[in-house]
Design an enzyme around this catalytic site. Sequence first.
Site, PDB file in Angstrom:
ATOM      1  N   ASP A  12      -2.167   2.987   1.925  1.00  0.00           N
ATOM      2  CA  ASP A  12      -1.186   3.157   0.843  1.00  0.00           C
ATOM      3  C   ASP A  12      -0.030   4.102   1.192  1.00  0.00           C
ATOM      4  OD1 ASP A  12      -3.127   1.569  -0.279  1.00  0.00           O
ATOM      5  OD2 ASP A  12      -3.567   2.884  -1.966  1.00  0.00           O
ATOM      6  N   LYS A  65      -4.263  -4.803  -2.188  1.00  0.00           N
ATOM      7  CA  LYS A  65      -5.450  -4.592  -3.024  1.00  0.00           C
ATOM      8  C   LYS A  65      -5.021  -4.131  -4.405  1.00  0.00           C
ATOM      9  CE  LYS A  65      -5.897   0.126  -1.346  1.00  0.00           C
ATOM     10  NZ  LYS A  65      -5.541   0.803  -2.594  1.00  0.00           N
ATOM     11  N   CYS A 103      -7.778   6.735  -2.597  1.00  0.00           N
ATOM     12  CA  CYS A 103      -7.891   5.550  -1.745  1.00  0.00           C
ATOM     13  C   CYS A 103      -8.385   5.863  -0.333  1.00  0.00           C
ATOM     14  CB  CYS A 103      -6.584   4.779  -1.764  1.00  0.00           C
ATOM     15  SG  CYS A 103      -6.285   4.056  -3.401  1.00  0.00           S
TER      16      CYS A 103
HETATM   17  C1  VGL Z   1      -4.220   5.524  -5.479  1.00  0.00           C
HETATM   18  C2  VGL Z   1      -4.483   6.177  -7.653  1.00  0.00           C
HETATM   19  C3  VGL Z   1      -4.145   4.915  -8.094  1.00  0.00           C
HETATM   20  C4  VGL Z   1      -4.267   5.890  -4.037  1.00  0.00           C
HETATM   21  C5  VGL Z   1      -3.888   4.250  -5.894  1.00  0.00           C
HETATM   22  O1  VGL Z   1      -3.596   5.233  -3.215  1.00  0.00           O
HETATM   23  O2  VGL Z   1      -4.984   6.867  -3.707  1.00  0.00           O
HETATM   24  N1  VGL Z   1      -4.531   6.475  -6.359  1.00  0.00           N
HETATM   25  N2  VGL Z   1      -3.856   3.961  -7.200  1.00  0.00           N
END
Ligand code: VGL
Length: 218
Positions: A17, A116, A161
């Site tokens: 991410d 995802k 994540c």
């Molecule tokens: C994430 C919260 C919501 C992350 C993704 O990438 O850690 N955290 N969506």
Amino acid sequence: MAGMVPDPETDMLGLIDVQPTFMPGGELPVPEGDAVLPVIARLLEGPFRHAFATQDWHPADHLSFASQHPGRAPYDSVAMPYGPQTLWPDHAVQGSANAALHPALPQGRIEMILRKGFRREVDSYSAFFENDHRTPTGLEGWLRARGVRRLFLAGLATDFCVAWSAEDAARLGFGVVVIEDACRGIGLPLPEGGTTLEAARRRLGGMGVAFLRSEAIG
Ligand code: VGL
Ligand code: ZN
């Protein structure tokens, strides 16, 4: 100082991410989230020959968004059929500029991009399983078919994540190393005291996940 050298046959860099939505100026900014960019760029252009990247990729009405739960605020927890779910500001909306891989990432060695969190009803922190802990993303099969045995993880956020991906990878039998200065965390306070960051570190340590600084990789 040379440090450890990744084996191109069995070691892979996993970028979790690395999207503007999780950086200062984005919708769900992780403190210092953009500080991971130069560290990851060095790893991608130097020590690691092979990498994959994930993208958090939500529909605009995703149920992890507080905006979908009248009366609830970001960072509240709600009960979903698969268990407790933290609510977030709207973020990582499919197709938005801030949901792209960050443009500062050198993409030459990113050989697979996995999206995802695209099902409205189920969040997916981990790169391996959705938050129901049952629905696979397919990453495990891809890594095994590629002969990967050990993952080096970097990205955002350390306590969500990255941590959930590290945990699943360890449970699946991969060696797991979290490159700590190539990650940044959110650090939400926990009702029982401490933060999600401290809890994640403890949990991962207990599972045999190693933590390493990027300077030790070369
Ligand atoms: C994430 C919260 C919501 C992350 C993704 O990438 O850690 N955290 N969506
Ligand atoms: Zn998300």
